[in-house]
Write a protein that holds these residues in place. Structure first.
Motif, short mmCIF file in Angstrom:
data_model
loop_
_atom_site.label_atom_id
_atom_site.label_comp_id
_atom_site.label_asym_id
_atom_site.label_seq_id
_atom_site.Cartn_x
_atom_site.Cartn_y
_atom_site.Cartn_z
N ALA A 6 12.06 -20.52 -17.42
CA ALA A 6 12.48 -20.02 -18.73
C ALA A 6 11.56 -18.90 -19.23
O ALA A 6 12.02 -17.96 -19.89
CB ALA A 6 12.52 -21.16 -19.74
N ASP A 7 10.27 -18.98 -18.89
CA ASP A 7 9.34 -17.94 -19.32
C ASP A 7 9.52 -16.65 -18.54
O ASP A 7 9.29 -15.56 -19.06
CB ASP A 7 7.90 -18.43 -19.15
N LEU A 8 9.94 -16.77 -17.28
CA LEU A 8 10.08 -15.59 -16.43
C LEU A 8 11.39 -14.86 -16.66
O LEU A 8 11.48 -13.65 -16.38
CB LEU A 8 9.99 -16.01 -14.96
N GLU A 24 3.80 -10.99 -13.90
CA GLU A 24 3.77 -10.79 -15.35
C GLU A 24 5.10 -10.22 -15.81
O GLU A 24 5.79 -9.53 -15.08
CB GLU A 24 2.63 -9.83 -15.74
N GLY A 25 5.45 -10.52 -17.05
CA GLY A 25 6.67 -9.97 -17.62
C GLY A 25 7.88 -10.87 -17.42
O GLY A 25 7.77 -12.01 -16.94
N GLN A 26 9.04 -10.34 -17.79
CA GLN A 26 10.30 -11.07 -17.68
C GLN A 26 11.29 -10.26 -16.86
O GLN A 26 11.19 -9.03 -16.78
CB GLN A 26 10.87 -11.38 -19.07
N ASP A 38 20.75 -19.86 -15.83
CA ASP A 38 20.94 -18.74 -16.75
C ASP A 38 20.27 -19.04 -18.09
O ASP A 38 20.42 -20.13 -18.63
CB ASP A 38 22.44 -18.49 -16.99
N ARG A 39 19.56 -18.03 -18.58
CA ARG A 39 18.99 -18.14 -19.92
C ARG A 39 20.00 -17.52 -20.89
O ARG A 39 20.08 -16.32 -21.06
CB ARG A 39 17.65 -17.41 -20.00
N GLY A 59 19.11 -13.57 -18.62
CA GLY A 59 18.72 -13.41 -17.22
C GLY A 59 19.19 -14.57 -16.36
O GLY A 59 19.55 -15.64 -16.86
N THR A 60 19.18 -14.35 -15.05
CA THR A 60 19.67 -15.31 -14.07
C THR A 60 18.64 -15.55 -12.98
O THR A 60 18.03 -14.60 -12.48
CB THR A 60 20.97 -14.80 -13.42
N MET A 61 18.46 -16.82 -12.61
CA MET A 61 17.62 -17.18 -11.48
C MET A 61 18.48 -17.83 -10.41
O MET A 61 19.33 -18.66 -10.71
CB MET A 61 16.51 -18.14 -11.91
N LEU A 62 18.24 -17.46 -9.15
CA LEU A 62 18.93 -18.05 -8.00
C LEU A 62 17.88 -18.66 -7.08
O LEU A 62 16.99 -17.95 -6.59
CB LEU A 62 19.73 -16.99 -7.25
N ILE A 63 17.98 -19.96 -6.85
CA ILE A 63 17.03 -20.68 -6.01
C ILE A 63 17.78 -21.34 -4.87
O ILE A 63 18.76 -22.06 -5.10
CB ILE A 63 16.29 -21.78 -6.80
N VAL A 64 17.34 -21.14 -3.64
CA VAL A 64 17.94 -21.82 -2.50
C VAL A 64 16.96 -22.89 -2.01
O VAL A 64 15.76 -22.67 -1.93
CB VAL A 64 18.30 -20.83 -1.36
#
Length: 216
Positions: free
Chosen positions: A137-139, A91-93, A212-213, A144-149
């Motif tokens: 995008a919701d998280l 839950e949340g961001q 990146d959002r 904010g930044t997401m890193l996926i390997v």
């Protein structure tokens, strides 16, 4: 880094190292909220806390991984909360999200169990990746930044386009060519017959994709 790893828990290896390098380059702020998905031993969550994240949440579907990550964070006195579950438990961001999701193509349609939860990812390896891209995008908090390997076998352009469709700026920020590990070697016949690799191919490119959002 010494880490408790209960039987069946994913061992940090080449993809983990690539993700941790990208995490260090992200330069977290000291009040950052971080989320580590498919945490395994909790190594990325621990790294986020050491990089200065104020609150860190880690999630894994495999209970021995949850117990390992909880111990590894607690013994270091780090502010990491570890949840047992999948994305539905979150839950949340977050200002930073790291993910080393299952991405190995699997010839079986049976749900993954036990240690295989760390790598089995459907016929094309995108079972978890597609869900993650859908929720990204919701998280993510603003800026904010997401890193996926994941492996390039699963479709780098597909991940990039899926994230961009959600309004996120995305790019490949790290690459490494690695020989097949034990699971991939066991599935060579399936990978070749399904066209995911060329005959005789025994290496895979690992990539870290950054999303990146951007708020204007």
């Amino acid at each position: 880094m010494w880490l408790l790893r209960l039987p069946g828990v994913y061992r940090p290896q080449a993809d983990t190292r690539l993700l941790l390098s990208a995490l260090r380059d992200a330069r977290l702020g000291h009040s950052a909220r971080a989320l580590d998905l498919c945490t395994g031993t909790g190594v990325a969550a621990i790294a986020a806390a050491r990089e200065g994240a104020g609150r860190v949440t880690a999630v894994d579907r495999y209970l021995p991984a949850v117990l390992s990550a909880r111990f590894n964070a607690r013994v270091r006195g780090l502010p990491v909360r570890v949840l047992h579950g999948d994305l539905s438990a979150v839950e949340g961001q977050f200002d930073l999200i790291t993910a080393n999701p299952p991405y190995v193509p699997c010839p079986s349609l049976e749900p993954a169990q036990g240690a295989a939860l760390a790598w089995d990812a459907g016929l094309d390896g995108r079972e978890c990746l597609d869900t993650l891209c859908e929720r990204a995008a919701d998280l993510l908090a603003p800026n904010g930044t997401m890193l996926i390997v994941h492996s390039a076998l699963c479709g780098v352009s597909q991940t990039l386009e899926s994230l961009r469709d959600k309004g996120l700026k995305s790019s490949v920020v790290a690459r490494a060519l690695e020989p097949f590990g034990p699971v991939m070697r066991e599935r060579v016949e399936y990978l070749e017959s399904s066209g995911l690799i060329e005959p005789g191919e025994r290496t895979e490119e690992l990539v870290v994709i950054r999303a990146d959002r951007i708020e204007r």
